[in-house]
Motif scaffolding. Structure first.
Motif, PDB file in Angstrom:
ATOM      1  N   VAL A 166       0.823  -1.215   0.000  1.00  0.00           N
ATOM      2  CA  VAL A 166       0.000   0.000   0.000  1.00  0.00           C
ATOM      3  C   VAL A 166       0.857   1.266   0.000  1.00  0.00           C
ATOM      4  CG1 VAL A 166      -1.950  -1.158   1.087  1.00  0.00           C
ATOM      5  CG2 VAL A 166      -0.250  -0.015   2.523  1.00  0.00           C
ATOM      6  N   SER A 167       2.087   1.191   0.498  1.00  0.00           N
ATOM      7  CA  SER A 167       2.963   2.366   0.497  1.00  0.00           C
ATOM      8  C   SER A 167       3.395   2.752  -0.909  1.00  0.00           C
ATOM      9  CB  SER A 167       4.211   2.107   1.355  1.00  0.00           C
ATOM     10  OG  SER A 167       3.869   1.948   2.711  1.00  0.00           O
ATOM     11  N   ARG A 168       3.269   1.838  -1.840  1.00  0.00           N
ATOM     12  CA  ARG A 168       3.625   2.108  -3.230  1.00  0.00           C
ATOM     13  C   ARG A 168       2.455   2.691  -4.038  1.00  0.00           C
ATOM     14  NH1 ARG A 168       7.340  -1.884  -1.947  1.00  0.00           N
ATOM     15  NH2 ARG A 168       9.266  -1.864  -3.188  1.00  0.00           N
ATOM     16  N   MET A 169       1.289   2.786  -3.432  1.00  0.00           N
ATOM     17  CA  MET A 169       0.092   3.234  -4.141  1.00  0.00           C
ATOM     18  C   MET A 169      -0.093   4.744  -3.961  1.00  0.00           C
ATOM     19  SD  MET A 169      -2.334   0.045  -2.917  1.00  0.00           S
ATOM     20  CE  MET A 169      -3.805   0.587  -3.794  1.00  0.00           C
ATOM     21  N   ASN A 170      -0.149   5.479  -5.080  1.00  0.00           N
ATOM     22  CA  ASN A 170      -0.438   6.911  -4.971  1.00  0.00           C
ATOM     23  C   ASN A 170      -1.941   7.116  -4.780  1.00  0.00           C
ATOM     24  OD1 ASN A 170      -1.638   6.642  -7.540  1.00  0.00           O
ATOM     25  ND2 ASN A 170       0.242   7.249  -8.592  1.00  0.00           N
ATOM     26  N   GLN A 171      -2.359   8.364  -4.605  1.00  0.00           N
ATOM     27  CA  GLN A 171      -3.762   8.637  -4.300  1.00  0.00           C
ATOM     28  C   GLN A 171      -4.694   8.233  -5.441  1.00  0.00           C
ATOM     29  OE1 GLN A 171      -5.410   9.958  -1.278  1.00  0.00           O
ATOM     30  NE2 GLN A 171      -3.527   8.859  -0.806  1.00  0.00           N
ATOM     31  N   ALA A 172      -4.239   8.384  -6.669  1.00  0.00           N
ATOM     32  CA  ALA A 172      -5.077   7.987  -7.806  1.00  0.00           C
ATOM     33  C   ALA A 172      -5.324   6.485  -7.783  1.00  0.00           C
ATOM     34  CB  ALA A 172      -4.416   8.404  -9.117  1.00  0.00           C
ATOM     35  N   THR A 173      -4.277   5.719  -7.469  1.00  0.00           N
ATOM     36  CA  THR A 173      -4.429   4.264  -7.417  1.00  0.00           C
ATOM     37  C   THR A 173      -5.279   3.847  -6.231  1.00  0.00           C
ATOM     38  OG1 THR A 173      -2.262   3.970  -8.475  1.00  0.00           O
ATOM     39  CG2 THR A 173      -3.187   2.069  -7.314  1.00  0.00           C
ATOM     40  N   VAL A 174      -5.070   4.481  -5.077  1.00  0.00           N
ATOM     41  CA  VAL A 174      -5.883   4.173  -3.893  1.00  0.00           C
ATOM     42  C   VAL A 174      -7.363   4.379  -4.198  1.00  0.00           C
ATOM     43  CG1 VAL A 174      -6.459   4.927  -1.553  1.00  0.00           C
ATOM     44  CG2 VAL A 174      -4.065   4.650  -2.216  1.00  0.00           C
ATOM     45  N   THR A 175      -7.686   5.505  -4.822  1.00  0.00           N
ATOM     46  CA  THR A 175      -9.080   5.808  -5.146  1.00  0.00           C
ATOM     47  C   THR A 175      -9.633   4.819  -6.163  1.00  0.00           C
ATOM     48  OG1 THR A 175      -8.663   8.154  -4.731  1.00  0.00           O
ATOM     49  CG2 THR A 175     -10.646   7.601  -5.959  1.00  0.00           C
ATOM     50  N   SER A 176      -8.834   4.476  -7.160  1.00  0.00           N
ATOM     51  CA  SER A 176      -9.282   3.531  -8.193  1.00  0.00           C
ATOM     52  C   SER A 176      -9.561   2.157  -7.597  1.00  0.00           C
ATOM     53  CB  SER A 176      -8.235   3.419  -9.303  1.00  0.00           C
ATOM     54  OG  SER A 176      -8.106   4.629 -10.016  1.00  0.00           O
ATOM     55  N   VAL A 177      -8.637   1.652  -6.791  1.00  0.00           N
ATOM     56  CA  VAL A 177      -8.813   0.320  -6.198  1.00  0.00           C
ATOM     57  C   VAL A 177     -10.008   0.320  -5.246  1.00  0.00           C
ATOM     58  CG1 VAL A 177      -7.741  -1.473  -4.780  1.00  0.00           C
ATOM     59  CG2 VAL A 177      -6.374  -0.226  -6.464  1.00  0.00           C
ATOM     60  N   ALA A 203      -7.153   3.938   5.280  1.00  0.00           N
ATOM     61  CA  ALA A 203      -5.985   4.459   6.004  1.00  0.00           C
ATOM     62  C   ALA A 203      -5.048   5.232   5.084  1.00  0.00           C
ATOM     63  CB  ALA A 203      -5.234   3.317   6.679  1.00  0.00           C
ATOM     64  N   CYS A 204      -5.101   4.933   3.778  1.00  0.00           N
ATOM     65  CA  CYS A 204      -4.224   5.593   2.815  1.00  0.00           C
ATOM     66  C   CYS A 204      -4.841   6.846   2.204  1.00  0.00           C
ATOM     67  CB  CYS A 204      -3.856   4.628   1.687  1.00  0.00           C
ATOM     68  SG  CYS A 204      -2.814   3.235   2.198  1.00  0.00           S
ATOM     69  N   LEU A 205      -6.143   7.048   2.403  1.00  0.00           N
ATOM     70  CA  LEU A 205      -6.800   8.211   1.814  1.00  0.00           C
ATOM     71  C   LEU A 205      -6.335   9.493   2.495  1.00  0.00           C
ATOM     72  CD1 LEU A 205     -10.569   7.385   1.195  1.00  0.00           C
ATOM     73  CD2 LEU A 205      -8.817   7.882  -0.506  1.00  0.00           C
ATOM     74  N   GLU A 206      -5.948  10.458   1.707  1.00  0.00           N
ATOM     75  CA  GLU A 206      -5.499  11.729   2.252  1.00  0.00           C
ATOM     76  C   GLU A 206      -6.682  12.664   2.482  1.00  0.00           C
ATOM     77  OE1 GLU A 206      -2.617  13.325  -0.408  1.00  0.00           O
ATOM     78  OE2 GLU A 206      -1.103  11.792   0.023  1.00  0.00           O
ATOM     79  N   LYS A 207      -6.614  13.432   3.554  1.00  0.00           N
ATOM     80  CA  LYS A 207      -7.607  14.463   3.842  1.00  0.00           C
ATOM     81  C   LYS A 207      -7.011  15.825   3.506  1.00  0.00           C
ATOM     82  CE  LYS A 207     -10.153  14.001   7.582  1.00  0.00           C
ATOM     83  NZ  LYS A 207     -10.521  13.846   9.016  1.00  0.00           N
ATOM     84  N   PRO A 208      -7.805  16.775   3.034  1.00  0.00           N
ATOM     85  CA  PRO A 208      -9.245  16.671   2.763  1.00  0.00           C
ATOM     86  C   PRO A 208      -9.523  15.776   1.566  1.00  0.00           C
ATOM     87  CG  PRO A 208      -8.403  18.770   1.974  1.00  0.00           C
ATOM     88  CD  PRO A 208      -7.273  18.131   2.722  1.00  0.00           C
ATOM     89  N   LEU A 209     -10.674  15.135   1.612  1.00  0.00           N
ATOM     90  CA  LEU A 209     -11.023  14.186   0.572  1.00  0.00           C
ATOM     91  C   LEU A 209     -11.341  14.893  -0.740  1.00  0.00           C
ATOM     92  CD1 LEU A 209     -13.435  11.829   2.553  1.00  0.00           C
ATOM     93  CD2 LEU A 209     -11.052  11.363   1.939  1.00  0.00           C
ATOM     94  N   LEU A 210     -10.930  14.253  -1.830  1.00  0.00           N
ATOM     95  CA  LEU A 210     -11.376  14.709  -3.138  1.00  0.00           C
ATOM     96  C   LEU A 210     -12.845  14.327  -3.318  1.00  0.00           C
ATOM     97  CD1 LEU A 210      -8.287  13.639  -5.287  1.00  0.00           C
ATOM     98  CD2 LEU A 210      -8.882  15.947  -4.519  1.00  0.00           C
ATOM     99  N   PRO A 211     -13.586  15.039  -4.154  1.00  0.00           N
ATOM    100  CA  PRO A 211     -15.016  14.735  -4.328  1.00  0.00           C
ATOM    101  C   PRO A 211     -15.285  13.274  -4.671  1.00  0.00           C
ATOM    102  CG  PRO A 211     -14.482  16.812  -5.376  1.00  0.00           C
ATOM    103  CD  PRO A 211     -13.180  16.224  -4.927  1.00  0.00           C
ATOM    104  N   GLU A 212     -14.446  12.678  -5.518  1.00  0.00           N
ATOM    105  CA  GLU A 212     -14.652  11.281  -5.906  1.00  0.00           C
ATOM    106  C   GLU A 212     -14.508  10.362  -4.707  1.00  0.00           C
ATOM    107  OE1 GLU A 212     -12.931   7.970  -9.098  1.00  0.00           O
ATOM    108  OE2 GLU A 212     -11.993   9.938  -8.924  1.00  0.00           O
TER     109      GLU A 212
END
Length: 263
Positions: A166-177, A203-212
């Motif tokens: 999970v440390s290798r996953m950027n925010q775009a990948t976290v949201t997609s998965v 746990a990997c989602l960054e705040k503030p959250l993106l709309p998606e």
């Protein structure tokens, strides 16, 4: 362009007639400011007064529909609603996990993955479902054979959300998965593998959250409440896992309208 249109489109800068050489050719790139301005005037004069878009009527036959749910979560079965103290403790634990993950992300990202770990590309939806859930759940195989129980085959049982992964996953990948797994969960039953990945991705989602991401986690909480309400066997372990996800979405990510009322 008709002369009358000039009154509707006043000039921002005064531009008079340009004195140009007789051999001026508007089809070649301008060489002087005067030639450039003259070329602009010629092109503007050639513009039609009215422009009509060419639309394929076949594309308008199917009217797009958007389903928006503004309802909250369904209440927990009687006797299974979590206490406020329990919810506060889960939020505190989750916050500590997020802080640790952020602090040590670079360390875990630098760790080599085992040779059998090949993370799918971000846009590979089916690949991520198989990676997270395993061939057994993805293909809806009820049980492993005796020979397969002798060792762990992560291709069959799914890779757990290890920190090195999970440390290798950027925010775009976290949201997609997260989107892929929520889509899966919308039609399938809840499993421990799914629960572990939901917890890790949150746990990997960054705040503030993106709309998606905001929309996705609300969809996740509502789906958890639906599954919880339909739980006939009242499996305490599963209800507790569903309570946990609803708790994190509603209380950590500030979606209070989705929160369980304390028992």
């Amino acid at each position: 362009m008709e002369p009358g249109m000039e009154e509707l489109m006043p000039r921002l800068l005064p531009v008079g007639d340009c004195d140009l050489a007789e051999d001026f050719d508007p089809t070649v790139p301008p060489r002087t400011p005067q030639e450039y301005l003259k070329r602009v005037q010629i092109e503007a004069a050639r513009c039609p007064d009215v422009v009509v878009a060419q639309i394929d009527p076949r594309k308008l036959k199917k009217k797009p529909t958007v389903n928006i749910s503004i309802s909250g979560c369904q209440p927990a079965p009687e006797g299974y609603s979590p206490t406020l103290k329990w919810q506060q403790q889960q939020v505190a634990n989750f916050s500590a996990v997020r802080q640790s993950l952020n602090k040590h992300r670079n360390h875990w990202r630098s760790q080599h993955l085992d040779s059998n770990v090949t993370m799918p590309k971000s846009e590979d939806e089916e690949g991520w479902k198989k990676f997270c859930l395993g061939e057994r759940i993805y293909s809806e195989i009820d049980a492993l054979s005796d020979n397969e129980n002798l060792g762990i085959d992560y291709l069959k049982v799914g890779f757990p959300p290890l920190l090195s992964i999970v440390s290798r996953m950027n925010q775009a990948t976290v949201t997609s998965v997260l989107e892929y797994l929520i889509s899966w969960f919308g039609e399938k039953k809840f499993t421990p593998e799914l629960g572990r990945w939901f917890y890790a991705l949150l746990a990997c989602l960054e705040k503030p959250l993106l709309p998606e991401a905001h929309s996705l986690i609300r969809q996740l909480a509502r789906r958890c409440s639906e599954v919880r309400a339909l739980e006939e066997s009242k499996n305490e372990e599963q209800i507790s896992a569903l309570n946990l996800i609803i708790c994190l979405v509603s209380r950590y990510f500030d979606q209070r309208d989705l929160a369980d009322e304390p028992s």
